[in-house]
Enzyme design. Sequence first.
Site, mmCIF file in Angstrom:
data_model
loop_
_atom_site.group_PDB
_atom_site.id
_atom_site.type_symbol
_atom_site.label_atom_id
_atom_site.label_comp_id
_atom_site.label_asym_id
_atom_site.label_seq_id
_atom_site.Cartn_x
_atom_site.Cartn_y
_atom_site.Cartn_z
ATOM 1 N N ASP A 154 5.874 -1.029 9.727
ATOM 2 C CA ASP A 154 5.855 0.321 10.291
ATOM 3 C C ASP A 154 5.916 0.288 11.810
ATOM 4 O O ASP A 154 5.614 1.292 12.469
ATOM 5 C CB ASP A 154 4.569 1.046 9.878
ATOM 6 C CG ASP A 154 4.574 1.468 8.414
ATOM 7 O OD1 ASP A 154 5.599 1.267 7.743
ATOM 8 O OD2 ASP A 154 3.549 2.001 7.944
ATOM 9 N N ASP A 302 -8.617 0.189 0.482
ATOM 10 C CA ASP A 302 -8.915 -0.953 -0.375
ATOM 11 C C ASP A 302 -10.193 -0.723 -1.181
ATOM 12 O O ASP A 302 -10.245 -0.989 -2.386
ATOM 13 C CB ASP A 302 -9.025 -2.232 0.459
ATOM 14 C CG ASP A 302 -9.786 -2.026 1.769
ATOM 15 O OD1 ASP A 302 -10.527 -1.026 1.890
ATOM 16 O OD2 ASP A 302 -9.654 -2.873 2.672
#
Length: 571
Positions: A154, A302
Amino acid sequence: MPDHSELSTEGSVQLAMTDKLGNFPMKALLHGRWGLCLAYPQHGLEHYFKTHYADKTFEHLYRWNSFDTALLVPYFIVMVILAFYGIHRYQLVYRYYKNRKNAVREPESHFAELPAVTLQLPIYNEQFVVDRLIRACCNLDYPAEKLEIQVLDDSTDATVEVAMAAVELYQSLGHRIVYIHRVNRHGFKAGALDEGLRVATGELVAIFDADFVPPKDWLMQVVHHFANPKVGMVQTRWTHLNRDYSFLTQVEAILLDGHFVLEHGGRSRTHAFFNFNGTAGMWRRAAIDGSGGWQHDTLTEDTDLSYRAQLKGWKFLFVQDIECPAELPVEMTAFKTQQARWAKGLIQTSKKILPMMFRSDEPFHVKLEAFYHLTANISYPLMIVLSTLLMPAMIIRFYQGWFQMLLIDVPLFMASTFSISSFYLVSQRELFPGKWYRTFLYLPFLMALGIGLTVTNTKAVMEALFGIKTAFKRTPKYRIEKRGQVPQASKYRKRLGIVPWIELLIGSYFALTIWYAIVNENYFTVPFLLLFVLGYWYTGLMSLLEGRFDRFRISSANADESSPKPFPVGV
Protein backbone atom coordinates in the site's frame (compact mmCIF):
# COMPACT_ATOMS: atom_id res chain seq x y z
CA MET A 1 -11.10 24.60 75.91
CA PRO A 2 -12.14 22.47 72.88
CA ASP A 3 -12.34 18.66 73.09
CA HIS A 4 -9.28 17.45 71.14
CA SER A 5 -10.77 14.01 70.47
CA GLU A 6 -13.42 15.53 68.25
CA LEU A 7 -11.12 17.67 66.10
CA SER A 8 -10.90 17.20 62.33
CA THR A 9 -7.55 17.19 60.60
CA GLU A 10 -8.01 20.81 59.60
CA GLY A 11 -8.78 21.64 63.19
CA SER A 12 -5.65 19.92 64.40
CA VAL A 13 -3.59 22.05 62.06
CA GLN A 14 -5.27 25.21 63.26
CA LEU A 15 -4.66 24.31 66.90
CA ALA A 16 -1.09 23.33 66.14
CA MET A 17 -0.46 26.85 64.85
CA THR A 18 -0.56 28.23 68.35
CA ASP A 19 0.70 26.58 71.50
CA LYS A 20 -1.77 28.54 73.60
CA LEU A 21 -4.94 27.01 72.15
CA GLY A 22 -4.21 23.40 72.95
CA ASN A 23 -0.84 23.16 74.63
CA PHE A 24 0.42 21.10 71.70
CA PRO A 25 4.18 20.62 71.62
CA MET A 26 5.92 22.70 68.97
CA LYS A 27 6.56 19.52 67.00
CA ALA A 28 2.85 19.54 66.14
CA LEU A 29 3.39 22.80 64.32
CA LEU A 30 5.98 21.13 62.15
CA HIS A 31 3.76 18.09 61.62
CA GLY A 32 1.04 20.41 60.29
CA ARG A 33 -0.78 19.64 57.09
CA TRP A 34 0.01 20.56 53.49
CA GLY A 35 2.52 23.43 53.34
CA LEU A 36 3.34 23.33 57.05
CA CYS A 37 4.88 19.87 56.62
CA LEU A 38 7.52 21.27 54.32
CA ALA A 39 9.27 22.97 57.25
CA TYR A 40 10.02 19.73 59.07
CA PRO A 41 13.70 19.58 60.07
CA GLN A 42 15.95 16.68 59.17
CA HIS A 43 17.51 14.50 61.87
CA GLY A 44 19.24 11.17 62.19
CA LEU A 45 17.93 7.64 61.74
CA GLU A 46 17.07 7.27 65.43
CA HIS A 47 14.93 10.39 65.30
CA TYR A 48 13.22 9.14 62.14
CA PHE A 49 12.07 5.86 63.68
CA LYS A 50 11.12 7.58 66.94
CA THR A 51 8.94 10.21 65.31
CA HIS A 52 7.38 7.89 62.71
CA TYR A 53 6.83 4.73 64.69
CA ALA A 54 6.94 5.70 68.39
CA ASP A 55 5.53 9.23 68.44
CA LYS A 56 1.91 9.23 69.67
CA THR A 57 1.23 12.94 69.10
CA PHE A 58 -1.61 12.38 66.64
CA GLU A 59 -2.83 9.02 67.94
CA HIS A 60 -6.67 8.92 68.07
CA LEU A 61 -6.74 12.53 66.84
CA TYR A 62 -7.36 12.03 63.12
CA ARG A 63 -11.01 12.01 62.03
CA TRP A 64 -12.41 11.44 58.55
CA ASN A 65 -13.90 14.43 56.77
CA SER A 66 -15.59 14.93 53.40
CA PHE A 67 -12.53 16.42 51.72
CA ASP A 68 -10.31 13.48 52.63
CA THR A 69 -13.00 11.02 51.64
CA ALA A 70 -13.41 12.65 48.22
CA LEU A 71 -9.69 12.13 47.57
CA LEU A 72 -9.10 8.76 49.17
CA VAL A 73 -12.13 6.88 47.81
CA PRO A 74 -11.08 7.20 44.14
CA TYR A 75 -7.45 6.66 45.17
CA PHE A 76 -8.23 3.30 46.76
CA ILE A 77 -10.66 2.29 44.01
CA VAL A 78 -7.88 2.77 41.46
CA MET A 79 -5.36 0.94 43.63
CA VAL A 80 -7.71 -2.01 44.10
CA ILE A 81 -8.47 -2.30 40.37
CA LEU A 82 -4.77 -2.17 39.51
CA ALA A 83 -4.14 -4.77 42.20
CA PHE A 84 -6.63 -7.15 40.57
CA TYR A 85 -4.80 -6.88 37.26
CA GLY A 86 -1.54 -7.42 39.13
CA ILE A 87 -2.89 -10.55 40.83
CA HIS A 88 -3.88 -11.78 37.38
CA ARG A 89 -0.22 -11.60 36.33
CA TYR A 90 0.65 -13.83 39.28
CA GLN A 91 -2.06 -16.23 38.10
CA LEU A 92 -0.58 -16.41 34.61
CA VAL A 93 2.80 -17.33 36.06
CA TYR A 94 1.17 -20.01 38.21
CA ARG A 95 -0.79 -21.46 35.29
CA TYR A 96 2.27 -21.45 33.08
CA TYR A 97 4.17 -23.70 35.48
CA LYS A 98 1.24 -25.79 36.70
CA ASN A 99 0.25 -26.76 33.14
CA ARG A 100 3.68 -27.18 31.61
CA LYS A 101 2.69 -30.65 30.42
CA ASN A 102 0.26 -28.94 28.02
CA ALA A 103 3.01 -27.02 26.22
CA VAL A 104 2.98 -27.56 22.45
CA ARG A 105 6.26 -28.82 21.03
CA GLU A 106 6.08 -31.47 18.33
CA PRO A 107 3.15 -31.89 15.89
CA GLU A 108 0.64 -34.61 16.73
CA SER A 109 1.09 -36.02 13.22
CA HIS A 110 2.65 -35.18 9.86
CA PHE A 111 1.25 -34.59 6.40
CA ALA A 112 1.82 -37.40 3.92
CA GLU A 113 1.71 -34.72 1.25
CA LEU A 114 2.49 -31.10 2.04
CA PRO A 115 -0.38 -28.60 1.52
CA ALA A 116 -0.21 -25.48 -0.63
CA VAL A 117 0.87 -22.41 1.35
CA THR A 118 0.45 -18.69 0.62
CA LEU A 119 2.78 -16.19 2.25
CA GLN A 120 1.27 -12.73 2.65
CA LEU A 121 3.64 -9.82 3.15
CA PRO A 122 1.64 -6.65 3.95
CA ILE A 123 3.82 -3.56 3.66
CA TYR A 124 3.37 0.21 3.77
CA ASN A 125 6.31 2.58 3.22
CA GLU A 126 8.98 0.04 4.23
CA GLN A 127 11.73 0.88 1.76
CA PHE A 128 14.59 -0.02 4.10
CA VAL A 129 13.46 -3.54 5.00
CA VAL A 130 11.16 -4.86 2.28
CA ASP A 131 13.93 -6.44 0.20
CA ARG A 132 15.27 -8.25 3.29
CA LEU A 133 11.81 -9.68 3.96
CA ILE A 134 11.29 -10.82 0.37
CA ARG A 135 14.72 -12.45 0.23
CA ALA A 136 14.09 -14.36 3.48
CA CYS A 137 10.68 -15.60 2.30
CA CYS A 138 12.04 -16.74 -1.05
CA ASN A 139 14.76 -18.69 0.75
CA LEU A 140 12.30 -20.67 2.89
CA ASP A 141 12.64 -24.42 2.65
CA TYR A 142 9.40 -25.58 1.01
CA PRO A 143 8.48 -27.15 -2.34
CA ALA A 144 8.48 -24.31 -4.84
CA GLU A 145 5.36 -25.53 -6.65
CA LYS A 146 3.39 -25.40 -3.39
CA LEU A 147 4.57 -22.02 -2.14
CA GLU A 148 3.00 -18.75 -3.28
CA ILE A 149 4.24 -15.35 -2.07
CA GLN A 150 2.11 -12.19 -2.18
CA VAL A 151 3.71 -8.79 -1.65
CA LEU A 152 0.73 -6.65 -0.58
CA ASP A 153 1.97 -3.10 -0.99
CA ASP A 154 0.00 0.00 0.00
CA SER A 155 3.08 2.23 -0.16
CA THR A 156 3.12 5.81 -1.35
CA ASP A 157 6.89 6.37 -1.44
CA ALA A 158 10.04 4.80 -2.92
CA THR A 159 9.09 1.47 -1.35
CA VAL A 160 7.08 0.79 -4.52
CA GLU A 161 10.20 0.78 -6.67
CA VAL A 162 12.22 -1.25 -4.17
CA ALA A 163 9.49 -3.88 -3.76
CA MET A 164 8.84 -4.18 -7.49
CA ALA A 165 12.54 -4.59 -8.23
CA ALA A 166 12.85 -7.33 -5.60
CA VAL A 167 9.76 -9.15 -6.88
CA GLU A 168 11.00 -9.02 -10.48
CA LEU A 169 14.40 -10.36 -9.41
CA TYR A 170 12.98 -13.39 -7.62
CA GLN A 171 10.39 -14.00 -10.35
CA SER A 172 13.29 -14.28 -12.77
CA LEU A 173 14.84 -16.88 -10.46
CA GLY A 174 11.71 -19.03 -10.70
CA HIS A 175 9.85 -18.14 -7.50
CA ARG A 176 6.04 -17.88 -7.45
CA ILE A 177 5.90 -14.34 -6.15
CA VAL A 178 3.39 -11.63 -7.12
CA TYR A 179 3.23 -7.92 -6.42
CA ILE A 180 -0.18 -6.44 -5.55
CA HIS A 181 -0.31 -2.66 -5.15
CA ARG A 182 -3.42 -0.82 -3.96
CA VAL A 183 -3.98 2.81 -4.80
CA ASN A 184 -5.73 3.40 -1.46
CA ARG A 185 -5.35 2.12 2.11
CA HIS A 186 -8.96 1.09 2.59
CA GLY A 187 -9.07 -1.09 5.67
CA PHE A 188 -5.32 -0.59 6.21
CA LYS A 189 -3.53 -3.89 6.93
CA ALA A 190 -6.78 -5.87 7.24
CA GLY A 191 -7.89 -4.53 3.89
CA ALA A 192 -4.62 -5.51 2.24
CA LEU A 193 -4.77 -9.05 3.65
CA ASP A 194 -8.37 -9.42 2.52
CA GLU A 195 -7.44 -8.19 -0.97
CA GLY A 196 -4.72 -10.80 -1.21
CA LEU A 197 -6.96 -13.62 -0.01
CA ARG A 198 -9.28 -13.06 -2.97
CA VAL A 199 -6.63 -14.42 -5.32
CA ALA A 200 -4.65 -16.63 -2.91
CA THR A 201 -4.37 -20.32 -3.77
CA GLY A 202 -2.96 -21.71 -0.53
CA GLU A 203 -4.85 -23.91 1.89
CA LEU A 204 -2.68 -22.39 4.61
CA VAL A 205 -1.75 -18.70 4.90
CA ALA A 206 1.37 -17.42 6.71
CA ILE A 207 1.80 -13.70 7.39
CA PHE A 208 5.00 -11.71 7.94
CA ASP A 209 5.30 -8.00 8.60
CA ALA A 210 8.08 -6.04 6.91
CA ASP A 211 10.49 -6.09 9.86
CA PHE A 212 10.55 -9.91 10.17
CA VAL A 213 13.14 -12.32 8.84
CA PRO A 214 11.74 -15.88 8.96
CA PRO A 215 14.41 -18.59 9.30
CA LYS A 216 14.89 -21.04 6.45
CA ASP A 217 13.17 -23.93 8.26
CA TRP A 218 10.25 -21.92 9.68
CA LEU A 219 7.58 -23.26 7.31
CA MET A 220 8.56 -26.89 7.73
CA GLN A 221 8.52 -26.50 11.52
CA VAL A 222 5.03 -25.01 11.52
CA VAL A 223 3.13 -26.66 8.73
CA HIS A 224 2.75 -30.16 10.20
CA HIS A 225 0.80 -28.81 13.19
CA PHE A 226 -2.05 -28.33 10.72
CA ALA A 227 -2.21 -32.06 10.11
CA ASN A 228 -4.74 -31.87 12.95
CA PRO A 229 -7.84 -30.61 11.09
CA LYS A 230 -9.09 -28.77 14.21
CA VAL A 231 -6.10 -26.41 14.29
CA GLY A 232 -6.98 -22.99 12.88
CA MET A 233 -3.86 -20.96 13.72
CA VAL A 234 -0.29 -21.50 14.93
CA GLN A 235 1.62 -18.58 16.48
CA THR A 236 5.40 -18.68 16.89
CA ARG A 237 7.53 -16.65 19.28
CA TRP A 238 9.16 -13.41 18.21
CA THR A 239 12.85 -12.97 18.82
CA HIS A 240 14.84 -9.81 18.26
CA LEU A 241 17.41 -8.95 15.60
CA ASN A 242 18.60 -5.84 17.41
CA ARG A 243 18.05 -6.71 21.07
CA ASP A 244 21.49 -5.34 22.03
CA TYR A 245 21.28 -2.16 19.96
CA SER A 246 20.41 0.14 22.86
CA PHE A 247 19.05 0.24 26.37
CA LEU A 248 15.58 0.90 24.95
CA THR A 249 15.65 -2.20 22.73
CA GLN A 250 16.82 -4.32 25.67
CA VAL A 251 13.79 -3.24 27.69
CA GLU A 252 11.45 -3.69 24.70
CA ALA A 253 12.75 -7.23 24.25
CA ILE A 254 12.01 -8.09 27.88
CA LEU A 255 8.48 -6.69 27.53
CA LEU A 256 7.78 -8.80 24.44
CA ASP A 257 9.36 -11.90 25.96
CA GLY A 258 6.99 -11.60 28.91
CA HIS A 259 4.02 -11.30 26.56
CA PHE A 260 4.90 -14.38 24.53
CA VAL A 261 6.23 -16.68 27.23
CA LEU A 262 3.78 -16.02 30.04
CA GLU A 263 0.70 -14.49 28.42
CA HIS A 264 0.58 -16.77 25.38
CA GLY A 265 2.13 -19.63 27.29
CA GLY A 266 -0.13 -19.33 30.33
CA ARG A 267 -3.29 -18.93 28.26
CA SER A 268 -2.59 -21.62 25.70
CA ARG A 269 -1.57 -24.18 28.34
CA THR A 270 -4.89 -23.70 30.16
CA HIS A 271 -6.88 -23.79 26.89
CA ALA A 272 -7.96 -20.17 27.28
CA PHE A 273 -8.24 -17.88 24.26
CA PHE A 274 -5.13 -16.08 23.04
CA ASN A 275 -4.44 -14.01 19.96
CA PHE A 276 -2.56 -14.17 16.70
CA ASN A 277 0.03 -11.38 16.86
CA GLY A 278 -0.44 -10.16 13.29
CA THR A 279 2.78 -11.74 12.02
CA ALA A 280 5.05 -14.79 12.37
CA GLY A 281 2.04 -17.10 12.42
CA MET A 282 0.09 -19.32 10.06
CA TRP A 283 -3.66 -19.64 9.51
CA ARG A 284 -5.86 -22.27 7.95
CA ARG A 285 -7.69 -20.47 5.16
CA ALA A 286 -10.98 -22.09 6.17
CA ALA A 287 -10.64 -20.63 9.70
CA ILE A 288 -10.32 -17.11 8.31
CA ASP A 289 -13.22 -17.44 5.91
CA GLY A 290 -15.45 -19.30 8.34
CA SER A 291 -14.99 -16.68 11.06
CA GLY A 292 -16.00 -13.66 9.01
CA GLY A 293 -12.66 -12.83 7.40
CA TRP A 294 -10.42 -9.85 8.06
CA GLN A 295 -12.39 -6.87 9.40
CA HIS A 296 -11.03 -3.38 9.82
CA ASP A 297 -13.29 -1.81 12.45
CA THR A 298 -10.50 -2.12 15.03
CA LEU A 299 -6.76 -1.38 14.93
CA THR A 300 -5.95 -4.90 16.14
CA GLU A 301 -7.56 -6.89 13.37
CA ASP A 302 -5.43 -9.87 14.37
CA THR A 303 -6.90 -10.10 17.90
CA ASP A 304 -10.41 -9.48 16.58
CA LEU A 305 -10.22 -12.37 14.09
CA SER A 306 -8.50 -14.59 16.67
CA TYR A 307 -11.39 -14.34 19.11
CA ARG A 308 -14.02 -14.78 16.42
CA ALA A 309 -12.25 -17.90 15.15
CA GLN A 310 -11.88 -19.45 18.61
CA LEU A 311 -15.54 -18.73 19.33
CA LYS A 312 -16.27 -20.77 16.19
CA GLY A 313 -14.41 -23.71 17.73
CA TRP A 314 -11.04 -23.49 15.99
CA LYS A 315 -8.05 -24.62 18.03
CA PHE A 316 -5.09 -22.26 18.40
CA LEU A 317 -1.52 -23.35 19.15
CA PHE A 318 1.38 -21.36 20.53
CA VAL A 319 4.73 -23.04 19.85
CA GLN A 320 7.29 -21.33 22.07
CA ASP A 321 10.27 -23.22 20.65
CA ILE A 322 9.74 -21.99 17.07
CA GLU A 323 11.32 -18.57 16.74
CA CYS A 324 11.03 -15.79 14.18
CA PRO A 325 13.35 -12.78 14.54
CA ALA A 326 12.21 -9.22 13.98
CA GLU A 327 13.48 -5.68 14.35
CA LEU A 328 12.56 -3.78 17.49
CA PRO A 329 11.73 -0.05 17.27
CA VAL A 330 14.92 1.89 17.96
CA GLU A 331 13.26 5.23 18.64
CA MET A 332 10.99 6.23 21.48
CA THR A 333 8.41 7.86 19.21
CA ALA A 334 8.16 4.68 17.11
CA PHE A 335 7.79 2.54 20.22
CA LYS A 336 5.11 4.83 21.67
CA THR A 337 3.22 4.81 18.36
CA GLN A 338 3.26 1.01 18.32
CA GLN A 339 2.13 0.69 21.92
CA ALA A 340 -0.65 3.27 21.51
CA ARG A 341 -1.99 1.43 18.45
CA TRP A 342 -2.06 -1.85 20.36
CA ALA A 343 -3.66 -0.23 23.40
CA LYS A 344 -6.41 1.40 21.36
CA GLY A 345 -6.99 -1.69 19.25
CA LEU A 346 -7.42 -3.99 22.23
CA ILE A 347 -10.00 -1.71 23.83
CA GLN A 348 -11.85 -1.49 20.50
CA THR A 349 -11.76 -5.27 20.28
CA SER A 350 -13.02 -5.64 23.86
CA LYS A 351 -16.07 -3.51 23.04
CA LYS A 352 -16.76 -5.67 20.00
CA ILE A 353 -15.87 -9.14 21.27
CA LEU A 354 -16.67 -9.28 24.99
CA PRO A 355 -20.47 -9.18 24.52
CA MET A 356 -20.13 -12.11 22.12
CA MET A 357 -17.83 -13.89 24.58
CA PHE A 358 -20.18 -13.45 27.56
CA ARG A 359 -23.14 -14.77 25.52
CA SER A 360 -21.18 -17.84 24.42
CA ASP A 361 -21.07 -21.26 26.05
CA GLU A 362 -17.35 -21.01 26.85
CA PRO A 363 -16.27 -21.97 30.41
CA PHE A 364 -16.17 -19.22 33.01
CA HIS A 365 -12.35 -19.26 33.26
CA VAL A 366 -12.10 -18.66 29.50
CA LYS A 367 -14.49 -15.70 29.70
CA LEU A 368 -12.66 -14.25 32.70
CA GLU A 369 -9.29 -14.58 30.99
CA ALA A 370 -10.67 -12.88 27.88
CA PHE A 371 -11.90 -10.00 30.04
CA TYR A 372 -8.49 -9.54 31.68
CA HIS A 373 -6.72 -9.79 28.32
CA LEU A 374 -8.87 -7.39 26.34
CA THR A 375 -9.37 -4.76 29.06
CA ALA A 376 -5.83 -4.68 30.49
CA ASN A 377 -5.04 -1.33 28.90
CA ILE A 378 -7.72 0.38 30.96
CA SER A 379 -4.93 0.54 33.55
CA TYR A 380 -3.40 3.51 31.69
CA PRO A 381 -6.23 5.99 32.40
CA LEU A 382 -6.29 4.64 35.94
CA MET A 383 -2.58 5.44 36.24
CA ILE A 384 -3.35 9.04 35.27
CA VAL A 385 -5.91 9.21 38.09
CA LEU A 386 -3.42 7.64 40.47
CA SER A 387 -0.73 10.11 39.40
CA THR A 388 -3.05 13.02 40.13
CA LEU A 389 -4.12 11.76 43.55
CA LEU A 390 -0.82 10.39 44.79
CA MET A 391 0.55 13.53 46.44
CA PRO A 392 -2.71 14.61 48.14
CA ALA A 393 -3.26 11.04 49.29
CA MET A 394 0.25 10.93 50.72
CA ILE A 395 -0.40 14.07 52.76
CA ILE A 396 -3.72 12.75 54.07
CA ARG A 397 -2.32 9.31 54.88
CA PHE A 398 0.44 10.97 56.89
CA TYR A 399 -2.10 11.61 59.63
CA GLN A 400 -3.59 8.14 59.63
CA GLY A 401 -0.50 6.48 61.07
CA TRP A 402 2.17 4.17 59.74
CA PHE A 403 0.34 0.97 60.68
CA GLN A 404 -2.65 1.77 58.48
CA MET A 405 -0.35 2.58 55.58
CA LEU A 406 1.59 -0.64 56.12
CA LEU A 407 -1.57 -2.71 56.39
CA ILE A 408 -3.32 -1.26 53.34
CA ASP A 409 -0.82 0.32 50.97
CA VAL A 410 1.90 -2.33 51.00
CA PRO A 411 -0.35 -5.26 49.94
CA LEU A 412 -1.91 -3.14 47.19
CA PHE A 413 1.52 -2.01 46.05
CA MET A 414 2.86 -5.57 46.02
CA ALA A 415 -0.14 -6.81 44.05
CA SER A 416 -0.16 -4.06 41.44
CA THR A 417 3.56 -3.32 41.04
CA PHE A 418 5.76 -6.15 42.22
CA SER A 419 3.80 -8.58 40.04
CA ILE A 420 5.26 -6.81 37.00
CA SER A 421 8.77 -7.55 38.19
CA SER A 422 8.10 -11.22 38.85
CA PHE A 423 6.28 -11.54 35.52
CA TYR A 424 9.27 -10.47 33.44
CA LEU A 425 11.86 -12.15 35.64
CA VAL A 426 10.16 -15.49 35.09
CA SER A 427 10.05 -15.01 31.32
CA GLN A 428 13.78 -14.27 31.20
CA ARG A 429 14.53 -17.25 33.42
CA GLU A 430 12.64 -19.48 30.97
CA LEU A 431 14.44 -18.15 27.90
CA PHE A 432 17.92 -17.51 29.32
CA PRO A 433 18.52 -19.92 32.21
CA GLY A 434 22.20 -19.04 32.48
CA LYS A 435 21.97 -15.26 32.57
CA TRP A 436 18.41 -14.36 33.50
CA TYR A 437 19.60 -12.69 36.71
CA ARG A 438 20.85 -9.76 34.62
CA THR A 439 17.21 -8.80 34.22
CA PHE A 440 17.30 -7.35 37.75
CA LEU A 441 19.33 -4.45 36.34
CA TYR A 442 16.57 -3.62 33.87
CA LEU A 443 13.56 -4.01 36.15
CA PRO A 444 13.43 -0.40 37.48
CA PHE A 445 13.70 0.95 33.95
CA LEU A 446 11.18 -1.54 32.62
CA MET A 447 8.66 -0.39 35.21
CA ALA A 448 9.54 3.25 34.59
CA LEU A 449 9.05 2.84 30.84
CA GLY A 450 5.62 1.35 31.44
CA ILE A 451 4.74 4.38 33.55
CA GLY A 452 6.15 6.73 30.91
CA LEU A 453 3.78 5.30 28.27
CA THR A 454 0.79 6.37 30.35
CA VAL A 455 0.02 9.65 28.56
CA THR A 456 0.10 8.36 24.96
CA ASN A 457 -1.67 5.12 25.83
CA THR A 458 -4.32 6.89 27.89
CA LYS A 459 -5.10 9.09 24.90
CA ALA A 460 -5.39 5.97 22.73
CA VAL A 461 -7.63 4.17 25.23
CA MET A 462 -9.94 7.15 25.61
CA GLU A 463 -10.25 7.43 21.83
CA ALA A 464 -11.30 3.78 21.75
CA LEU A 465 -13.80 4.17 24.59
CA PHE A 466 -15.44 7.19 22.92
CA GLY A 467 -15.40 5.64 19.44
CA ILE A 468 -12.97 8.10 17.89
CA LYS A 469 -11.57 6.62 14.67
CA THR A 470 -7.95 7.15 13.65
CA ALA A 471 -5.70 5.83 10.91
CA PHE A 472 -3.50 2.75 11.31
CA LYS A 473 -0.17 4.33 12.26
CA ARG A 474 2.67 2.09 11.14
CA THR A 475 5.78 1.52 13.23
CA PRO A 476 8.82 2.86 11.30
CA LYS A 477 11.56 0.30 10.59
CA TYR A 478 15.08 1.39 9.74
CA ARG A 479 16.97 -1.90 9.20
CA ILE A 480 18.91 -1.42 12.41
CA GLU A 481 20.43 -4.73 13.50
CA LYS A 482 23.53 -3.89 15.54
CA ARG A 483 25.13 -1.22 17.68
CA GLY A 484 26.51 1.83 15.94
CA GLN A 485 24.06 1.89 13.05
CA VAL A 486 22.24 5.17 12.56
CA PRO A 487 18.58 5.49 11.47
CA GLN A 488 18.58 7.07 8.02
CA ALA A 489 14.86 7.59 7.46
CA SER A 490 14.15 10.93 9.08
CA LYS A 491 11.04 11.29 6.93
CA TYR A 492 9.49 8.32 8.75
CA ARG A 493 10.08 9.90 12.14
CA LYS A 494 6.96 11.50 13.58
CA ARG A 495 6.82 13.98 16.43
CA LEU A 496 4.20 13.64 19.12
CA GLY A 497 3.26 17.31 19.47
CA ILE A 498 2.54 18.48 22.99
CA VAL A 499 2.60 14.99 24.54
CA PRO A 500 6.34 14.96 25.46
CA TRP A 501 5.94 18.33 27.19
CA ILE A 502 3.03 16.94 29.21
CA GLU A 503 5.21 13.99 30.19
CA LEU A 504 7.97 16.31 31.35
CA LEU A 505 5.46 18.37 33.33
CA ILE A 506 4.07 15.28 35.08
CA GLY A 507 7.62 14.10 35.80
CA SER A 508 8.34 17.46 37.42
CA TYR A 509 5.20 17.10 39.54
CA PHE A 510 6.52 13.79 40.85
CA ALA A 511 9.93 15.34 41.47
CA LEU A 512 8.11 17.82 43.72
CA THR A 513 6.35 14.90 45.39
CA ILE A 514 9.73 13.28 46.13
CA TRP A 515 10.93 16.53 47.68
CA TYR A 516 7.82 16.64 49.83
CA ALA A 517 8.33 13.01 50.92
CA ILE A 518 11.98 13.62 51.85
CA VAL A 519 11.22 16.80 53.77
CA ASN A 520 8.62 14.89 55.79
CA GLU A 521 10.89 11.87 56.22
CA ASN A 522 8.50 9.59 54.30
CA TYR A 523 11.46 7.75 52.83
CA PHE A 524 9.72 4.47 52.00
CA THR A 525 7.74 6.12 49.18
CA VAL A 526 10.77 7.70 47.49
CA PRO A 527 11.92 4.67 45.39
CA PHE A 528 8.37 4.21 44.09
CA LEU A 529 8.06 7.90 43.23
CA LEU A 530 11.45 7.85 41.49
CA LEU A 531 10.01 5.38 38.98
CA PHE A 532 7.40 7.97 38.01
CA VAL A 533 9.98 10.72 37.59
CA LEU A 534 12.32 8.49 35.60
CA GLY A 535 9.54 7.13 33.40
CA TYR A 536 7.94 10.44 32.46
CA TRP A 537 11.21 12.33 31.99
CA TYR A 538 12.81 9.52 30.00
CA THR A 539 9.94 9.11 27.52
CA GLY A 540 9.43 12.87 27.25
CA LEU A 541 13.08 13.77 26.70
CA MET A 542 13.72 10.90 24.29
CA SER A 543 10.70 11.90 22.22
CA LEU A 544 11.88 15.51 22.04
CA LEU A 545 15.57 14.86 21.37
CA GLU A 546 15.45 11.95 18.92
CA GLY A 547 16.98 12.86 15.61
CA ARG A 548 18.07 16.32 16.75
CA PHE A 549 21.75 15.34 16.57
CA ASP A 550 21.65 12.80 13.75
CA ARG A 551 23.60 15.04 11.40
CA PHE A 552 26.60 14.81 13.72
CA ARG A 553 26.31 11.03 14.10
CA ILE A 554 25.76 10.36 10.42
CA SER A 555 28.83 12.33 9.39
CA SER A 556 31.02 10.00 11.43
CA ALA A 557 29.19 6.76 10.61
CA ASN A 558 29.98 4.33 7.83
CA ALA A 559 27.09 4.87 5.48
CA ASP A 560 27.59 1.56 3.67
CA GLU A 561 27.53 -0.38 6.93
CA SER A 562 24.68 1.48 8.55
CA SER A 563 22.24 1.24 5.67
CA PRO A 564 22.86 -1.85 3.54
CA LYS A 565 20.41 -1.83 0.62
CA PRO A 566 20.81 -3.99 -2.47
CA PHE A 567 18.28 -1.89 -4.40
CA PRO A 568 17.94 1.88 -4.90
CA VAL A 569 15.71 3.45 -2.32
CA GLY A 570 15.08 6.84 -3.81
CA VAL A 571 16.61 8.98 -1.05
